[in-house]
Write an enzyme that holds these catalytic residues in place. Structure first.
Site, PDB file in Angstrom:
ATOM      1  N   HIS A 131     -89.545   6.577 -26.454  1.00  0.00           N
ATOM      2  CA  HIS A 131     -90.297   7.834 -26.598  1.00  0.00           C
ATOM      3  C   HIS A 131     -89.757   8.914 -25.659  1.00  0.00           C
ATOM      4  CE1 HIS A 131     -93.372   6.017 -29.191  1.00  0.00           C
ATOM      5  NE2 HIS A 131     -93.261   4.950 -28.424  1.00  0.00           N
ATOM      6  N   ASN A 203     -99.149   5.290 -32.642  1.00  0.00           N
ATOM      7  CA  ASN A 203     -97.967   5.654 -33.413  1.00  0.00           C
ATOM      8  C   ASN A 203     -98.385   6.256 -34.750  1.00  0.00           C
ATOM      9  OD1 ASN A 203     -96.047   4.691 -31.549  1.00  0.00           O
ATOM     10  ND2 ASN A 203     -96.147   2.625 -32.384  1.00  0.00           N
ATOM     11  N   HIS A 395    -101.150   5.458 -20.395  1.00  0.00           N
ATOM     12  CA  HIS A 395    -101.312   4.032 -20.096  1.00  0.00           C
ATOM     13  C   HIS A 395    -102.472   3.508 -20.930  1.00  0.00           C
ATOM     14  CE1 HIS A 395    -101.749   0.210 -18.308  1.00  0.00           C
ATOM     15  NE2 HIS A 395    -102.512   0.517 -17.282  1.00  0.00           N
TER      16      HIS A 395
END
Length: 757
Positions: A131, A203, A395
């Protein structure tokens, strides 16, 4: 390396065994990924590492102070036929984390998992390991209150508005790669809630390549550029990727999604997002519900066609980030509804026979509808790319009361990996103090010092219990907003590296996806597989991929095999009727027109009043009109000139959702090959060749084309049939634009894509 080197001699003997017979006519062609061709099936007989290719040479073997050591380069490379830890201990399994039973949580004791992922997290500096290329925006999330029954999270209460920062990204490419490559896209959202930061890190594809986080380094190593040449960049059309996913068939479902149109979004604004994993929500009474998160774009799900993606990668590699920023600047704020699929939190953790802990599986929306719980609106661009988009740290373990995790083995590994990787990327443990990462809730964490510490802490007792600081900080209870993990029962079992038997089904859901596609979408999938596998060097990998496709659908396999010039094999398993899920298709609905780009072609002799009317009508409809002319500047000599945004030299069809022709513009003064190769060497007609290219590409890509005044002659020069689907003729600009807008709601003129499957 000496010809007498025993390692090289052994490797050459192994190579002869693996090769079996002499390589075919490809011998001598540059690009071979490995020194010998692989077999169709996975090798099982242990062999020593192969030697490098003849064109490869490592650095000279010198000491840290530059003194020659005389050591052979092979001694600097990996050695031995068996997989080991970094300390040389041989391993018997690297596919499964150590868990408390096949379905249990992952154990902290798993030293191999931690070593493997820790090393992987710190492989690259300074950009993200994955990413790396991203674009982001600020916004707000407004909750509907409909989630209150399943979650006590404060930001999900009715009408609560929460600031957010959203980052979209590609997975495989470096920061300098192109936006429109075929790849998975990240969709990460940071909620700055009053109870702390909540990160929903997902995603644009609802399943992942792997079922267990211990395999994450493997799939990324396979997908990244080959380590010897660092090519190809930001794409999966190469041998190492297909070598892995055809051997590790749990990747089949995600790979099929990637080969579909989902792999090349038209815009981040028209991209669906998914939380991938199953999460556990907790309500105010302590009752739990399992959920999957979905982001539904208000503009609908829309993709590029493959040729558009290729053109964009060359002429505008920043296509997606530019589109996002321009839409926000134009006031066409992108919006998504956050929704959840809900499932009973049973001990089995499955629904309709689908294992909810398997991240390679979906639950079709027809079985569990997506229930909207809030609206996300992106309304501001970052002011500094590095400070915000590059330094933002997500996170999956940033949770708030009311949202908890499950024992999904991929999710469990991510809980470690995301925190660990920031230590290298952002220089230490205080990355949460960077402005873009700072929580909007009070912090009293007793964490002290460390690199880049920007807080100035007070007190003398950063420990508990203490009396010198008055006992502060105190522990909170559930009634004072503490985050308390759900006391989920862990089944008594043995420590082992295994997965549940339900994880073994790798083909029924890919078949469901294939059967849910329209004929046009199936054609695109066939083309994608044919292209990607056609870029592989090794025939054995192509043959193995066809074996995988045969287990999804025989026609898919046969069509791809025909494109590769190979026979279609029979599948290893009997194909079953998996039904279909219409929600998986992108075609068949109509959507709002906000932010669509309208190209209006004109010159100084055009109907400029009509051009002005078209511009205003497009703006009133929430679209973005761009005037395209033979040259820059303005059109018209009156008090209200028409500003030109694009010229025949700078415009390409990929930028526009539709093209309007305001008459028959003349050729530009630079319409010759020496100035612009797109213009060619001769002028075959009165129309500028670059305009003909623009129109032909738009027509080929299924875009609506509108014409009024004397524009028919331009269409004739472009050999575009006047009665073709999606070619609109109007008496006035208003009439023309109305017809075009009706077509735009479906994204493309799908009738122009005849299908054979």
């Amino acid at each position: 390396m000496s010809e007498q080197n025993p390692i090289k001699a052994a490797a050459e003997k192994i190579a002869d065994t693996l090769r079996g017979e002499e390589d075919g006519p490809q011998d001598g062609v540059p690009g071979k990924p490995a020194p010998v061709s692989p077999p169709v099936h996975e090798p099982t007989e242990p062999v020593q590492p192969l030697p490098p290719k003849t064109d490869q040479h490592g650095p000279e073997t010198v000491s840290p102070t530059g003194q020659p050591t005389g050591a052979e380069q092979a001694r600097m490379a990996q050695s031995g036929p068996y997989l080991t830890t970094a300390q040389g201990a041989r391993l018997h399994d690297t596919d499964h984390s150590l868990k408390a039973g096949p379905r249990g949580p992952v154990l902290l004791q798993d030293h191999h998992l931690r070593e493997k992922i820790t090393h992987f997290d710190h492989e690259r500096i300074p950009e993200r390991v994955v990413h790396a290329r991203g674009a982001a925006a600020h916004g707000v999330f407004q909750a509907y209150g409909t989630a209150a029954a399943v979650s006590k999270a404060a930001f999900l209460a009715k009408d609560v508005e929460t600031p957010v920062f959203v980052r979209f990204s590609t997975v495989l490419g470096s920061r300098g790669s192109a936006d429109t490559v075929r790849d998975t896209r990240g969709f990460a959202t940071k909620f700055y809630t009053e109870e702390g930061v909540f990160d929903l890190v997902g995603n644009n594809i609802p399943v992942f390549f792997i079922q267990d986080a211990i395999k994450f380094p493997d799939i990324i190593h396979a997908g990244k550029p080959h380590p010897d040449r660092e090519i190809p960049q930001a794409q999966s059309a190469h041998d190492t990727f297909w070598d892995f996913v055809t051997l590790h068939t749990e990747a089949t479902h995600h790979t099929l999604w990637n080969m579909s149109d989902r792999g090349i979004p038209r815009s981040y604004r028209m991209m669906e997002g998914f939380g991938v994993h199953t999460f556990r929500l907790v309500n105010a009474e302590g009752a739990t519900t399992l959920v999957k998160f979905h982001w539904k774009p208000k503009l609908g799900v829309h993709s590029l066609v493959w040729e558009e993606a290729q053109i964009a990668a060359g002429v505008d590699p920043d296509f997606h980030r530019r589109d996002l920023a321009d839409a926000i600047e134009a006031g066409a704020f992108p919006q998504w509804e956050l929704g959840v699929q809900t499932f009973p939190d049973t001990p089995e953790q499955n629904f309709a026979g689908i294992d909810l802990l398997d991240p390679t599986k979906i639950v079709p929306e027809e079985l569990a509808p997506v229930q909207p719980i809030g609206l996300l609106t992106l309304n501001a661009n970052p002011s500094n790319y590095f400070a915000e988009t590059e330094q933002v740290a997500f996170h999956i373990g940033h949770l708030v009361p009311g949202i908890d995790v499950t024992d999904d083995p991929l999710l469990q590994g991510r809980l470690f990996s995301y925190l660990d990787t920031q230590l290298t990327r952002l220089g230490g443990p205080n990355f949460g103090q960077l402005p873009i990462n700072r929580t909007h809730a009070p912090v009293n964490d007793m964490l002290r010092d460390g690199m880049h510490q920007t807080a100035v802490h007070r007190g003398v007792a950063p420990y508990r219990p203490n009396s010198l600081d008055g006992g502060c900080p105190f522990l909170a209870g559930e009634n004072t907003g503490a985050f308390v993990e759900v006391p989920a029962e862990v089944a008594a079992s043995v420590k082992e590296r295994k997965a549940p038997a339900s994880f073994d089904d790798h083909f029924s859901q890919p078949r469901l996806f294939w059967l849910s596609m329209t004929p046009t979408e199936r054609e695109h999938i066939i083309a994608a597989y044919t292209f990607e596998l056609g870029k592989c060097y090794e025939q054995a990998i192509k043959e193995r991929a066809l074996l995988v496709l045969a287990n999804i659908d025989s026609q898919l396999c046969e069509e791809v095999a025909a494109g590769l010039g190979l026979p279609a094999p029979a599948g290893d398993s009997r194909l079953t009727d998996s039904g279909s899920s219409p929600a998986l298709s992108q075609i068949g609905q109509t959507w709002p027109l906000d932010g669509r780009i309208v190209g209006i072609v004109a010159d100084a002799n055009a109907d400029l009043d009509g051009v002005r009317s078209a511009r205003q009508a497009a703006l009133d409809a929430g679209m973005v009109p761009l005037v395209i002319a033979p040259a820059g500047g303005t059109l018209g000599a009156d008090d209200h000139p028409v500003t030109v945004q694009r010229t025949f030299a700078t415009a390409r069809s990929i930028e526009f959702d539709t093209i309007l022709l305001a008459g028959a513009p003349g050729a530009g003064a630079d319409a010759h090959g020496a100035r612009d190769a797109k213009a060619g060497d001769t002028m075959p007609s009165a129309t500028d060749p670059r305009l003909l290219l623009l129109l032909n590409e738009a027509f080929r890509h299924g875009k609506a084309i509108g014409a009024w005044a004397d524009a028919d002659s331009v269409l004739a020069d472009a050999a575009i049939p006047s009665d073709a689907p999606g070619v609109v003729h109007g008496d006035t600009v208003t009439n023309t634009l109305e017809k075009v807008m009706q077509l735009l709601g479906a994204h493309r003129v799908w009738e122009r894509f005849p299908a054979t499957v």
